[in-house]
Design a protein around this motif. Structure first.
Motif, PDB file in Angstrom:
ATOM      1  N   UNK A 197       0.817  -1.211   0.000  1.00 30.94           N
ATOM      2  CA  UNK A 197       0.000   0.000   0.000  1.00 30.94           C
ATOM      3  C   UNK A 197       0.849   1.258   0.000  1.00 30.94           C
ATOM      4  N   UNK A 198       2.048   1.173   0.559  1.00 34.18           N
ATOM      5  CA  UNK A 198       2.897   2.363   0.632  1.00 34.18           C
ATOM      6  C   UNK A 198       3.262   2.879  -0.760  1.00 34.18           C
ATOM      7  N   UNK A 199       3.298   1.980  -1.745  1.00 34.66           N
ATOM      8  CA  UNK A 199       3.591   2.413  -3.113  1.00 34.66           C
ATOM      9  C   UNK A 199       2.354   3.029  -3.765  1.00 34.66           C
ATOM     10  N   UNK A 200       1.185   2.518  -3.426  1.00 33.78           N
ATOM     11  CA  UNK A 200      -0.043   3.091  -3.969  1.00 33.78           C
ATOM     12  C   UNK A 200      -0.297   4.484  -3.407  1.00 33.78           C
ATOM     13  N   UNK A 201       0.143   4.714  -2.169  1.00 40.05           N
ATOM     14  CA  UNK A 201      -0.109   5.996  -1.517  1.00 40.05           C
ATOM     15  C   UNK A 201       0.896   7.066  -1.904  1.00 40.05           C
ATOM     16  N   UNK A 202       1.940   6.676  -2.615  1.00 37.73           N
ATOM     17  CA  UNK A 202       2.996   7.638  -2.943  1.00 37.73           C
ATOM     18  C   UNK A 202       2.451   8.760  -3.812  1.00 37.73           C
ATOM     19  N   UNK A 203       2.958   9.944  -3.587  1.00 36.97           N
ATOM     20  CA  UNK A 203       2.538  11.086  -4.392  1.00 36.97           C
ATOM     21  C   UNK A 203       3.008  10.933  -5.819  1.00 36.97           C
ATOM     22  N   UNK A 204       2.247  11.500  -6.749  1.00 32.81           N
ATOM     23  CA  UNK A 204       2.622  11.433  -8.158  1.00 32.81           C
ATOM     24  C   UNK A 204       4.010  12.033  -8.356  1.00 32.81           C
ATOM     25  N   UNK A 205       4.840  11.302  -9.095  1.00 29.86           N
ATOM     26  CA  UNK A 205       6.182  11.787  -9.368  1.00 29.86           C
ATOM     27  C   UNK A 205       7.189  11.514  -8.279  1.00 29.86           C
ATOM     28  N   UNK A 206       6.761  10.853  -7.175  1.00 29.81           N
ATOM     29  CA  UNK A 206       7.708  10.542  -6.100  1.00 29.81           C
ATOM     30  C   UNK A 206       8.782   9.607  -6.633  1.00 29.81           C
ATOM     31  N   UNK A 207      10.051   9.893  -6.375  1.00 25.52           N
ATOM     32  CA  UNK A 207      11.124   9.045  -6.917  1.00 25.52           C
ATOM     33  C   UNK A 207      11.045   7.632  -6.363  1.00 25.52           C
ATOM     34  N   UNK A 208      11.424   6.673  -7.182  1.00 24.70           N
ATOM     35  CA  UNK A 208      11.407   5.267  -6.770  1.00 24.70           C
ATOM     36  C   UNK A 208      12.722   4.629  -7.182  1.00 24.70           C
ATOM     37  N   UNK A 209      13.796   5.196  -6.671  1.00 26.12           N
ATOM     38  CA  UNK A 209      15.123   4.691  -7.027  1.00 26.12           C
ATOM     39  C   UNK A 209      16.035   4.801  -5.816  1.00 26.12           C
ATOM     40  N   UNK A 417       3.493   8.635   9.467  1.00 27.46           N
ATOM     41  CA  UNK A 417       4.706   8.652   8.662  1.00 27.46           C
ATOM     42  C   UNK A 417       5.220   7.286   8.271  1.00 27.46           C
ATOM     43  N   UNK A 418       4.494   6.211   8.666  1.00 26.40           N
ATOM     44  CA  UNK A 418       5.009   4.865   8.381  1.00 26.40           C
ATOM     45  C   UNK A 418       5.088   4.590   6.882  1.00 26.40           C
ATOM     46  N   UNK A 419       4.069   4.972   6.135  1.00 24.38           N
ATOM     47  CA  UNK A 419       3.994   4.540   4.736  1.00 24.38           C
ATOM     48  C   UNK A 419       5.101   5.128   3.871  1.00 24.38           C
ATOM     49  N   UNK A 420       5.392   6.422   3.924  1.00 20.52           N
ATOM     50  CA  UNK A 420       6.538   6.892   3.127  1.00 20.52           C
ATOM     51  C   UNK A 420       7.871   6.310   3.611  1.00 20.52           C
ATOM     52  N   UNK A 421       7.993   6.127   4.944  1.00 25.19           N
ATOM     53  CA  UNK A 421       9.237   5.551   5.461  1.00 25.19           C
ATOM     54  C   UNK A 421       9.381   4.098   5.033  1.00 25.19           C
ATOM     55  N   UNK A 422       8.273   3.339   5.072  1.00 23.67           N
ATOM     56  CA  UNK A 422       8.314   1.932   4.658  1.00 23.67           C
ATOM     57  C   UNK A 422       8.616   1.824   3.167  1.00 23.67           C
ATOM     58  N   UNK A 423       8.017   2.706   2.378  1.00 29.05           N
ATOM     59  CA  UNK A 423       8.283   2.694   0.935  1.00 29.05           C
ATOM     60  C   UNK A 423       9.769   2.928   0.669  1.00 29.05           C
TER      61      UNK A 423
END
Length: 708
Positions: A197-209, A417-423
C-alpha cells in the motif's frame, strides 16, 4: 502402501516346493514378467534415442518396484531358499538392464537417487504395473490432495557430466554481514499489505530509485556504459546484491545485469527470460562480456554446455529444467520481464521461487536481479512475487534485512509517517527506476535496437529448409556455368570466382522477380509471417511497460496475426492500412493519440510510413524488414518528430540464422544506419543492391563451406 496378496496356505506352498509363486513364473504371470516387459520397452526407447517423459516415468517406476520387491523377497517368510534365490536372480536381471540402459542415457540415473523427485506420472504408472501383475493396491489419495500433472523434467547429458566432474559442489561461503540480533518491534504486525500500500499511496512523481554511487572505473571488454548504467554496476561492485531494475525499455537493463554479474563475480549465472528475447540475451553476452561463455537451453537441453558461465532458459520450458537448475551451483540469477511471475500460485512462479531459494541456500550472498519495465504505480500486488524472488519477503512477512530497515524507522502502520518511510525502506533494498526522459542526456534522440528471435517449430524448420534449397539451387547453377566456361576455354577460379558468383546471383534475382515459386522474396515474406507472433509478444510487453507503442509491418497477414494476438491479450489497438478511407485513418490516429485504452497502433510500412504524426509514443516495433533502410527510417520518423519530448527507440525484430540477419547487415553497411541514428544523415540505398548482395552472400558461403 500397496501390499501383496497373501498366500492362503503358505505351509502347503513350502511343502510343494514349486508352490503358487513358482507356478506364476512358469505361466508367465506375476510381477517379474511385467517388470521384464517394461524394462525392455525402456531399453528399446533409449536405443532408438526416443526418450520421452513416459520413458523416464517407466524407468523410475520399474526401479522403485525392483527396490521394493527385493526388500520384500529378502524378508518373506513364505518362500523357500531356492525360491528366494530364484526371485533375487530374476530381479538382478532387471536391475542389470536398468544399469546398462542408464549408461546410454546418463540422465536416467538421476531418477534412482534417494532424493529424486517422484512425479505423479511415475506413481500412476507404478500402480498400473502392479495392477497388471495382480497385486493389491492401496486406496489412492483423494483427487483434491493429489496434484495431477504430466512430469516433463529432464536432466541434459552435459549437466550429468558437470555433476560427475564436480560431484560435491560445495556451497559458497563468502562473508556475510553479521546477523541482526534481538526481537523485532514489528514481529506481531501484518506488514506485507502496508508495504504494498505504501507504493499506492505515494505522491505522483515521487522518486522510486535507491541511492546509487558515482560511476567507478569498470574493467570490462564491452562497449562503454552510459552514466546511469555504470551507476548500477558500481553499486554491485560495492557489494549490493539484490536489485529490482525497473528502468524503461531502451535504457540497457540487459547490459546492466550482465556487467553487475561481472562486477560481483556471480558465476555461474542463471538468466530466465521470455522466449522472444532468448536469442538477444545470448547476443548481448557476446557484446558486453565476451570473455564469458554462454549457453541457451532449447527444448530438453540436449545441446547445452553445462560448463558455461551463463545459462539462459525461457519461462516456457522451466518445468523441464527446474530440478537440475536448482542444484547446479549458480551464484546469481537474473529474471527478465519479472512480472511474468506475478501469479504466485502458477507453476511458472513456483519453479522460479524454488530455484531462487535453492541458490540462496547454497550461496551466502548471491546476486539476484529482477528486470521489469512495469511502472511502480501500476499492479502493485505484482511486487509480492518479485520481492519473494529477491529474498526481501516470504509468503507472510518481511525477511530479516527488510524487517531491520523497518524497525529502524521507529514507526508502526498506525503512525502517519510509516507509509513513506516503509516505501523508502523497500526502495533502499534495491529498487532502481529511471525513465528515458530522466537520462535523456545519456542516450541519442533516436536509436535502433536489434532484437534477435529464434524461429522454432515447423515454420522455422520450413524456412531453414527453403534457404538450404535456395543455396543448393544457386550452387548447382554456379557449377553449370563454371563447367560451360571451362568448356568454352575460359578459366574459372579454383576456390571462388567472384565475377561468376555475382552473375549467378543476378540471374537468380531476375528470375525471382518473374517467378511465383519459392525464391528470395517469398522467403523473406515467410520469415515475416513466422516472426509475427514473436513481434506481437514483444510489443505487448512494451505496451505494458511504457504505454503507447507503434507496430509496423509490410504485409497484411503479419498485421492480422499481430492484431489477433493483441485481441487475445485484451490490449486495445487501432490500425492504419492502405485500403482505409481518410475518415477511418483519422479515427484510428485519434484513438491512438487520445484514448488511454488504445495502447498500440498497427501500421502498414507503406501506408503509414509517411504523412502522419504518432509522437504520443516513443517506442516503435519493426516486425518486418524492408529492402530499403529509408522506408524504415520514414516509419520511425512518424514518432521521432517535432513535439516528441522523449528519446525514441525502434526495435527491429530479426530472425536469427536466416536471411533476415544478412539483410540487416547489408542495409546497415551500405546506408550507415548507426551514423544516421545519431547524426540524422539520410542516404538512399538501391533496393536491387541489397537483394543482389544477399544472394551473393548465400552462394559465396555455400561454395566456401563445400571446399572446406
Amino acid at each position: 502402501m500397496a501390499t501383496r496378496t497373501q498366500q492362503r496356505n503358505p505351509q502347503k506352498a513350502r511343502q510343494n516346493g514349486s508352490g503358487a509363486r513358482r507356478k506364476k513364473h512358469d505361466d508367465d504371470t506375476g510381477l517379474m514378467p511385467v517388470l521384464a516387459k517394461a524394462v525392455r520397452e525402456v531399453e528399446n526407447a533409449v536405443q532408438r534415442r526416443r526418450v520421452t517423459a513416459s520413458t523416464r516415468a517407466t524407468f523410475q517406476a520399474v526401479g522403485l518396484l525392483v527396490r521394493e520387491e527385493r526388500a520384500r523377497v529378502k524378508t518373506a517368510t513364505d518362500l523357500t531358499e531356492p525360491q528366494r534365490a530364484d526371485q533375487l536372480k530374476r530381479l538382478d536381471g532387471v536391475a542389470t538392464i536398468l544399469a546398462k540402459t542408464a549408461t546410454r542415457e546418463p540422465a536416467l540415473l538421476m531418477l534412482l537417487t534417494d532424493d529424486a523427485e517422484i512425479s505423479s506420472s511415475t506413481l500412476a504408472l507404478k500402480r498400473e504395473l502392479m495392477a497388471a501383475a495382480g497385486l493389491e493396491l492401496a486406496v489412492e489419495p483423494p483427487a483434491a490432495t493429489t496434484e495431477l500433472r504430466v512430469d516433463r523434467s529432464v536432466v541434459p547429458r552435459s549437466v550429468v557430466a558437470r555433476q560427475l566432474a564436480n560431484p560435491f559442489m560445495p556451497p559458497e561461503f563468502s562473508p556475510e554481514p553479521p546477523p541482526r540480533t534481538g526481537p523485532s518491534r514489528l514481529a506481531t504486525w501484518e506488514l506485507i499489505g502496508p508495504l504494498l500500500s505504501s507504493f499506492e499511496r505515494a505522491a505522483a512523481g515521487a522518486p522510486a530509485c535507491m541511492e546509487l554511487p558515482e560511476p567507478l572505473p569498470l574493467n570490462h571488454r564491452g562497449p562503454d556504459l552510459m552514466r546511469h548504467q555504470a551507476q548500477l554496476v558500481s553499486s554491485a561492485a560495492e557489494g549490493h546484491r539484490t536489485f529490482l531494475l525497473a528502468d524503461e525499455p531502451g535504457l540497457g537493463k540487459t547490459a546492466q545485469s550482465l556487467l553487475a554479474a561481472h562486477a560481483a563475480q556471480a558465476y555461474p549465472l542463471l538468466v530466465v527470460v521470455p522466449n522472444v528475447v532468448k536469442a538477444n540475451w545470448a547476443r548481448e553476452v557476446g557484446l558486453w562480456t565476451p570473455q564469458r561463455a554462454v549457453t541457451v537451453v532449447h527444448g530438453n537441453g540436449d545441446d547445452i554446455d553445462a560448463f558455461a558461465d551463463i545459462v539462459v532458459v525461457n519461462y516456457e520450458i522451466l518445468d523441464r529444467h527446474a530440478g537440475w537448475l536448482g542444484d547446479l551451483g549458480f551464484r546469481g540469477m537474473v529474471l527478465d520481464e519479472a512480472h511474468f511471475i506475478k501469479n504466485t500460485s502458477s507453476q511458472r512462479s513456483r519453479h522460479v521461487l524454488r530455484i531462487a531459494d535453492r541458490i540462496r541456500s547454497r550461496t551466502a550472498r548471491p546476486l539476484m536481479m529482477a528486470l521489469t519495465g512495469t511502472p511502480l504505480i501500476n499492479d502493485v500486488e505484482d511486487f509480492r512475487a518479485i520481492w519473494q524472488f529477491l529474498g526481501w519477503i516470504d509468503e507472510k512477512k518481511p525477511l530479516p534485512e527488510l524487517m531491520h530497515r523497518l524497525d529502524e524507522t521507529g514507526l508502526t502502520p498506525l503512525d502517519p509517517g510509516f507509509f513513506p518511510a516503509a516505501r523508502q525502506a523497500v526502495i533502499d533494498m534495491g529498487i532502481v527506476r529511471r525513465r528515458k526522459i530522466d537520462v535523456a542526456a545519456d542516450i541519442p534522440a533516436r536509436r535502433i535496437a536489434d532484437m534477435p528471435v529464434e524461429l522454432d517449430g515447423e515454420a522455422g524448420r520450413s524456412i531453414r529448409a527453403a534457404e538450404a534449397e535456395l543455396a543448393r539451387r544457386l550452387v548447382a547453377r554456379y557449377d553449370r556455368a563454371a563447367a560451360a566456361r571451362v568448356e568454352a576455354g575460359h578459366p574459372v577460379a579454383d576456390v571462388l570466382d567472384l565475377d561468376l558468383v555475382r552473375k549467378v546471383a543476378a540471374w537468380e534475382r531476375e528470375e525471382a522477380n518473374e517467378s511465383t515459386g519459392e525464391n528470395v522474396f517469398s522467403m523473406v515474406r515467410r520469415i515475416g509471417q513466422a516472426k509475427a507472433g514473436l513481434a506481437a509478444d514483444y510489443t505487448a510487453q512494451l505496451a505494458r511497460s511504457v504505454g503507447k507503442v507503434v507496430f509496423f509491418a509490410k504485409h497484411l497477414d503479419v498485421m492480422d496475426a499481430a492484431q489477433k494476438a493483441f485481441e487475445e491479450r485484451g490490449i486495445g489497438y487501432s490500425t492504419i492500412r492502405g485500403d482505409q478511407t481518410a475518415a477511418a485513418r483519422a479515427k484510428a490516429i485519434d484513438a491512438f493519440q487520445n484514448d488511454p485504452g488504445t495502447q498500440i497502433i498497427v501500421c502498414s510500412l507503406t501506408a503509414a510510413g509517411v504523412g502522419i504524426n504518432l509522437q504520443v509514443a516513443s517506442n516503435v516495433v519493426l516486425a518486418e524488414l524492408s529492402w530499403t533502410d529509408a522506408e524504415q527510417m520514414q516509419a520511425i520518423d512518424r514518432v521521432h518528430r517535432i513535439g516528441q519530448e522523449e528519446p525514441v527507440t525502434a526495435w527491429r525484430i530479426i530472425a536469427s540464422q536466416t536471411i533476415d540477419t544478412r539483410i540487416v547487415e547489408l542495409i546497415d553497411s551500405k546506408a550507415g544506419l548507426a551514423a544516421r541514428a545519431l547524426d540524422g544523415e539520410d542516404t538512399e540505398v538501391d533496393v536491387t543492391d541489397v537483394q543482389l548482395e544477399a544472394l551473393v552472400g548465400i552462394l559465396s558461403d555455400s561454395l566456401r563451406s563445400r571446399r572446406r
